[in-house]
Write a protein that holds these residues in place. Structure first.
Motif, PDB file in Angstrom:
ATOM      1  N   GLY A 124       0.811  -1.219   0.000  1.00 49.15           N
ATOM      2  CA  GLY A 124       0.000   0.000   0.000  1.00 49.15           C
ATOM      3  C   GLY A 124       0.836   1.256   0.000  1.00 49.15           C
ATOM      4  O   GLY A 124       0.507   2.233  -0.678  1.00 49.15           O
ATOM      5  N   ILE A 125       1.936   1.241   0.758  1.00 48.34           N
ATOM      6  CA  ILE A 125       2.819   2.411   0.816  1.00 48.34           C
ATOM      7  C   ILE A 125       3.561   2.593  -0.508  1.00 48.34           C
ATOM      8  O   ILE A 125       3.625   3.703  -1.057  1.00 48.34           O
ATOM      9  CB  ILE A 125       3.806   2.278   1.989  1.00 48.34           C
ATOM     10  N   CYS A 126       4.109   1.522  -1.049  1.00 44.97           N
ATOM     11  CA  CYS A 126       4.885   1.618  -2.294  1.00 44.97           C
ATOM     12  C   CYS A 126       4.003   2.002  -3.485  1.00 44.97           C
ATOM     13  O   CYS A 126       4.443   2.735  -4.382  1.00 44.97           O
ATOM     14  CB  CYS A 126       5.592   0.294  -2.577  1.00 44.97           C
ATOM     15  N   LYS A 127       2.759   1.526  -3.485  1.00 42.09           N
ATOM     16  CA  LYS A 127       1.846   1.829  -4.595  1.00 42.09           C
ATOM     17  C   LYS A 127       1.008   3.079  -4.332  1.00 42.09           C
ATOM     18  O   LYS A 127       0.211   3.459  -5.180  1.00 42.09           O
ATOM     19  CB  LYS A 127       0.913   0.633  -4.837  1.00 42.09           C
ATOM     20  N   ASP A 128       1.188   3.691  -3.139  1.00 43.37           N
ATOM     21  CA  ASP A 128       0.373   4.839  -2.730  1.00 43.37           C
ATOM     22  C   ASP A 128      -1.104   4.491  -2.859  1.00 43.37           C
ATOM     23  O   ASP A 128      -1.902   5.255  -3.401  1.00 43.37           O
ATOM     24  CB  ASP A 128       0.714   6.075  -3.575  1.00 43.37           C
ATOM     25  N   ASP A 129      -1.462   3.319  -2.319  1.00 42.76           N
ATOM     26  CA  ASP A 129      -2.828   2.808  -2.421  1.00 42.76           C
ATOM     27  C   ASP A 129      -3.450   2.803  -1.029  1.00 42.76           C
ATOM     28  O   ASP A 129      -3.111   1.971  -0.175  1.00 42.76           O
ATOM     29  CB  ASP A 129      -2.809   1.393  -3.005  1.00 42.76           C
ATOM     30  N   VAL A 130      -4.368   3.727  -0.783  1.00 39.06           N
ATOM     31  CA  VAL A 130      -4.993   3.856   0.535  1.00 39.06           C
ATOM     32  C   VAL A 130      -5.827   2.619   0.864  1.00 39.06           C
ATOM     33  O   VAL A 130      -5.873   2.183   2.023  1.00 39.06           O
ATOM     34  CB  VAL A 130      -5.872   5.120   0.592  1.00 39.06           C
ATOM     35  N   ALA A 131      -6.466   2.029  -0.142  1.00 43.32           N
ATOM     36  CA  ALA A 131      -7.285   0.841   0.096  1.00 43.32           C
ATOM     37  C   ALA A 131      -6.449  -0.310   0.652  1.00 43.32           C
ATOM     38  O   ALA A 131      -6.885  -1.025   1.573  1.00 43.32           O
ATOM     39  CB  ALA A 131      -7.972   0.407  -1.198  1.00 43.32           C
ATOM     40  N   LEU A 132      -5.257  -0.496   0.100  1.00 44.96           N
ATOM     41  CA  LEU A 132      -4.379  -1.544   0.612  1.00 44.96           C
ATOM     42  C   LEU A 132      -3.926  -1.235   2.039  1.00 44.96           C
ATOM     43  O   LEU A 132      -3.826  -2.146   2.878  1.00 44.96           O
ATOM     44  CB  LEU A 132      -3.155  -1.702  -0.296  1.00 44.96           C
ATOM     45  N   LEU A 133      -3.658   0.018   2.330  1.00 45.36           N
ATOM     46  CA  LEU A 133      -3.261   0.396   3.681  1.00 45.36           C
ATOM     47  C   LEU A 133      -4.382   0.112   4.681  1.00 45.36           C
ATOM     48  O   LEU A 133      -4.145  -0.391   5.781  1.00 45.36           O
ATOM     49  CB  LEU A 133      -2.886   1.876   3.732  1.00 45.36           C
ATOM     50  N   ILE A 134      -5.603   0.439   4.291  1.00 45.54           N
ATOM     51  CA  ILE A 134      -6.741   0.163   5.172  1.00 45.54           C
ATOM     52  C   ILE A 134      -6.886  -1.344   5.392  1.00 45.54           C
ATOM     53  O   ILE A 134      -7.146  -1.804   6.512  1.00 45.54           O
ATOM     54  CB  ILE A 134      -8.033   0.748   4.576  1.00 45.54           C
ATOM     55  N   ALA A 135      -6.693  -2.123   4.332  1.00 42.82           N
ATOM     56  CA  ALA A 135      -6.770  -3.576   4.465  1.00 42.82           C
ATOM     57  C   ALA A 135      -5.724  -4.093   5.443  1.00 42.82           C
ATOM     58  O   ALA A 135      -5.999  -4.972   6.266  1.00 42.82           O
ATOM     59  CB  ALA A 135      -6.580  -4.233   3.101  1.00 42.82           C
ATOM     60  N   SER A 136      -4.519  -3.540   5.374  1.00 41.27           N
ATOM     61  CA  SER A 136      -3.464  -3.975   6.298  1.00 41.27           C
ATOM     62  C   SER A 136      -3.804  -3.601   7.730  1.00 41.27           C
ATOM     63  O   SER A 136      -3.483  -4.326   8.679  1.00 41.27           O
ATOM     64  CB  SER A 136      -2.126  -3.348   5.895  1.00 41.27           C
ATOM     65  N   MET A 137      -4.460  -2.466   7.903  1.00 38.68           N
ATOM     66  CA  MET A 137      -4.825  -2.024   9.251  1.00 38.68           C
ATOM     67  C   MET A 137      -5.871  -2.932   9.881  1.00 38.68           C
ATOM     68  O   MET A 137      -5.850  -3.184  11.090  1.00 38.68           O
ATOM     69  CB  MET A 137      -5.336  -0.582   9.187  1.00 38.68           C
ATOM     70  N   ILE A 138      -6.796  -3.427   9.066  1.00 39.27           N
ATOM     71  CA  ILE A 138      -7.870  -4.266   9.593  1.00 39.27           C
ATOM     72  C   ILE A 138      -7.327  -5.558  10.184  1.00 39.27           C
ATOM     73  O   ILE A 138      -7.803  -6.039  11.215  1.00 39.27           O
ATOM     74  CB  ILE A 138      -8.907  -4.562   8.492  1.00 39.27           C
ATOM     75  N   ILE A 139      -6.308  -6.140   9.549  1.00 42.13           N
ATOM     76  CA  ILE A 139      -5.821  -7.444   9.998  1.00 42.13           C
ATOM     77  C   ILE A 139      -4.593  -7.348  10.909  1.00 42.13           C
ATOM     78  O   ILE A 139      -4.099  -8.367  11.374  1.00 42.13           O
ATOM     79  CB  ILE A 139      -5.480  -8.354   8.794  1.00 42.13           C
ATOM     80  N   ALA A 140      -4.118  -6.141  11.171  1.00 38.39           N
ATOM     81  CA  ALA A 140      -2.915  -6.002  12.002  1.00 38.39           C
ATOM     82  C   ALA A 140      -3.251  -6.239  13.478  1.00 38.39           C
ATOM     83  O   ALA A 140      -4.048  -5.505  14.059  1.00 38.39           O
ATOM     84  CB  ALA A 140      -2.323  -4.608  11.825  1.00 38.39           C
ATOM     85  N   PRO A 141      -2.653  -7.248  14.120  1.00 38.71           N
ATOM     86  CA  PRO A 141      -2.950  -7.551  15.538  1.00 38.71           C
ATOM     87  C   PRO A 141      -2.104  -6.727  16.499  1.00 38.71           C
ATOM     88  O   PRO A 141      -1.366  -7.270  17.324  1.00 38.71           O
ATOM     89  CB  PRO A 141      -2.611  -9.041  15.630  1.00 38.71           C
ATOM     90  N   LEU A 142      -2.191  -5.403  16.395  1.00 41.03           N
ATOM     91  CA  LEU A 142      -1.337  -4.543  17.218  1.00 41.03           C
ATOM     92  C   LEU A 142      -2.051  -3.994  18.451  1.00 41.03           C
ATOM     93  O   LEU A 142      -1.409  -3.413  19.325  1.00 41.03           O
ATOM     94  CB  LEU A 142      -0.810  -3.377  16.379  1.00 41.03           C
ATOM     95  N   LEU A 143      -3.357  -4.171  18.533  1.00 38.54           N
ATOM     96  CA  LEU A 143      -4.109  -3.597  19.647  1.00 38.54           C
ATOM     97  C   LEU A 143      -3.830  -4.324  20.952  1.00 38.54           C
ATOM     98  O   LEU A 143      -3.587  -3.699  21.982  1.00 38.54           O
ATOM     99  CB  LEU A 143      -5.603  -3.647  19.332  1.00 38.54           C
ATOM    100  N   GLY A 144      -3.849  -5.672  20.911  1.00 41.46           N
ATOM    101  CA  GLY A 144      -3.815  -6.477  22.123  1.00 41.46           C
ATOM    102  C   GLY A 144      -2.668  -6.215  23.083  1.00 41.46           C
ATOM    103  O   GLY A 144      -2.902  -5.861  24.250  1.00 41.46           O
ATOM    104  N   PRO A 145      -1.408  -6.384  22.662  1.00 37.11           N
ATOM    105  CA  PRO A 145      -0.306  -6.275  23.621  1.00 37.11           C
ATOM    106  C   PRO A 145      -0.147  -4.896  24.243  1.00 37.11           C
ATOM    107  O   PRO A 145       0.276  -4.787  25.395  1.00 37.11           O
ATOM    108  CB  PRO A 145       0.928  -6.644  22.784  1.00 37.11           C
ATOM    109  N   ASN A 146      -0.494  -3.839  23.525  1.00 38.65           N
ATOM    110  CA  ASN A 146      -0.399  -2.500  24.107  1.00 38.65           C
ATOM    111  C   ASN A 146      -1.476  -2.270  25.159  1.00 38.65           C
ATOM    112  O   ASN A 146      -1.214  -1.700  26.226  1.00 38.65           O
ATOM    113  CB  ASN A 146      -0.506  -1.439  23.002  1.00 38.65           C
TER     114      ASN A 146
END
Length: 319
Positions: A124-146
């Motif tokens: 998403g970053i390399c292609k400047d594609d916001v849709a891909l970035l949003i997709a990566s955010m949905i599946i990123a398991p970063l909420l739990g440990p913090n």
């Protein structure tokens, strides 16, 4: 109004009578059933009063061979009339602990989801594609440990804190390693809008990070779906970390520190917000001798995060 149905299974000879239990604060309905040597106390209460009821049961029968089980009813009849003024509802301390402790585990599934989300974020970053970035955010398991790290401080649980820290460190290593490798082989430009926006710091970054932390904490204690909140947390954590790795891999060492600074801003603000929210909602240990310790840990943690946030604020101002 959210309800909880509580069952407490105890040895029959320890049961002290149902009349007193019916007088406990928050008890809507209570009953007892006896099967052989076991008595089962059944209590209907509201979510906001359920922690007090569970603590009462622990206090009364905690020294025995007992077990408390909590259910969430889908309906009850006659219906329970909602009070005119509702106190803020949150999960029982033990419910919250089980949820947070589980999502803080570094499982194979979480590792795979993190790898996939990082790959999608890189694309998403390399292609400047916001849709891909949003997709990566949905599946990123970063909420739990913090979130679990902040909860561990408010309940003075060092084992949960260590588990959370280990998970956070491993997640950082995975994301940075994949991003550095990708940055080495892919054409990376500082003119890329997705990269440029994450190496240009301003005070809005702090506001967004604080909002993300508040949203993540409220979703956890209220049991709101974490998908939407996961997107908000990922906005604050995943993209700047990926940009940091990409720039390192591409040889833009000096510029990469701005992306790292943005990531640190978000880590600080998210954890600060989470600790404040957990404290404001009265989350504390059950054991009385741990309550004072938890208050000290919470105060020290808040002071630490505030000092670090002020330091970052100053760095941004003079940057």
């Amino acid at each position: 109004m959210k309800l909880r149905f509580i069952e407490c299974h105890i040895p029959k000879h320890l049961f002290m009578g149902i009349d007193e239990i019916k007088e406990w604060e928050g008890v809507i309905w209570a009953n007892v059933q006896t099967d052989g040597a076991i008595s089962t106390i059944q209590i209907l209460t509201t979510l906001k009063d359920s922690e007090k009821v569970v603590d009462k049961l622990k206090e009364r029968y905690g020294g025995a061979n007992y077990r408390v089980v909590v259910f969430e009813p889908t309906m009850t009849y006659p219906p329970v009339e909602e009070e005119a003024e509702e106190k803020p509802e949150r999960l029982i301390r033990d419910e919250l602990y089980n949820i947070v402790s589980d999502i803080a585990n570094l499982t194979k599934e979480n590792i795979l989801m993190l790898i996939l989300s990082t790959i999608v974020a890189i694309a998403g970053i390399c292609k400047d594609d916001v849709a891909l970035l949003i997709a990566s955010m949905i599946i990123a398991p970063l909420l739990g440990p913090n979130i679990s790290l902040s909860l561990s401080i408010t309940v003075a649980d060092y084992k949960l804190a260590l588990k959370s820290i280990r998970t956070i460190i491993m997640e950082l290593i995975i994301v940075i390693a994949l991003s550095v490798i990708a940055g080495y082989y892919l054409p990376i430009s500082l003119d890329n809008p997705q990269i440029h926006s994450r190496i240009t710091l301003d005070f809005w970054n702090i506001i967004i990070a604080l909002s993300a932390g508040i949203a993540g904490s409220l979703s956890t204690i209220s049991n709101i779906s974490s998908i939407v909140v996961g997107v908000m947390i990922a906005i604050a954590l995943l993209p700047p970390l990926v940009v940091f790795g990409l720039l390192i891999g591409a040889g833009y060492i000096e510029q990469s520190f701005s992306a790292l600074m943005l990531f640190l801003i978000n880590i600080i603000a998210i954890n600060l917000s989470a600790i404040v929210i957990f404290s404001a909602y009265g989350i504390s240990p059950y054991r009385w001798w741990k309550k004072e310790l938890a208050r000290k840990y919470t105060l020290y943690a808040i002071l630490l995060w505030v000092v670090m946030l002020i330091a970052v604020f100053i760095l941004i101002y003079y940057h």
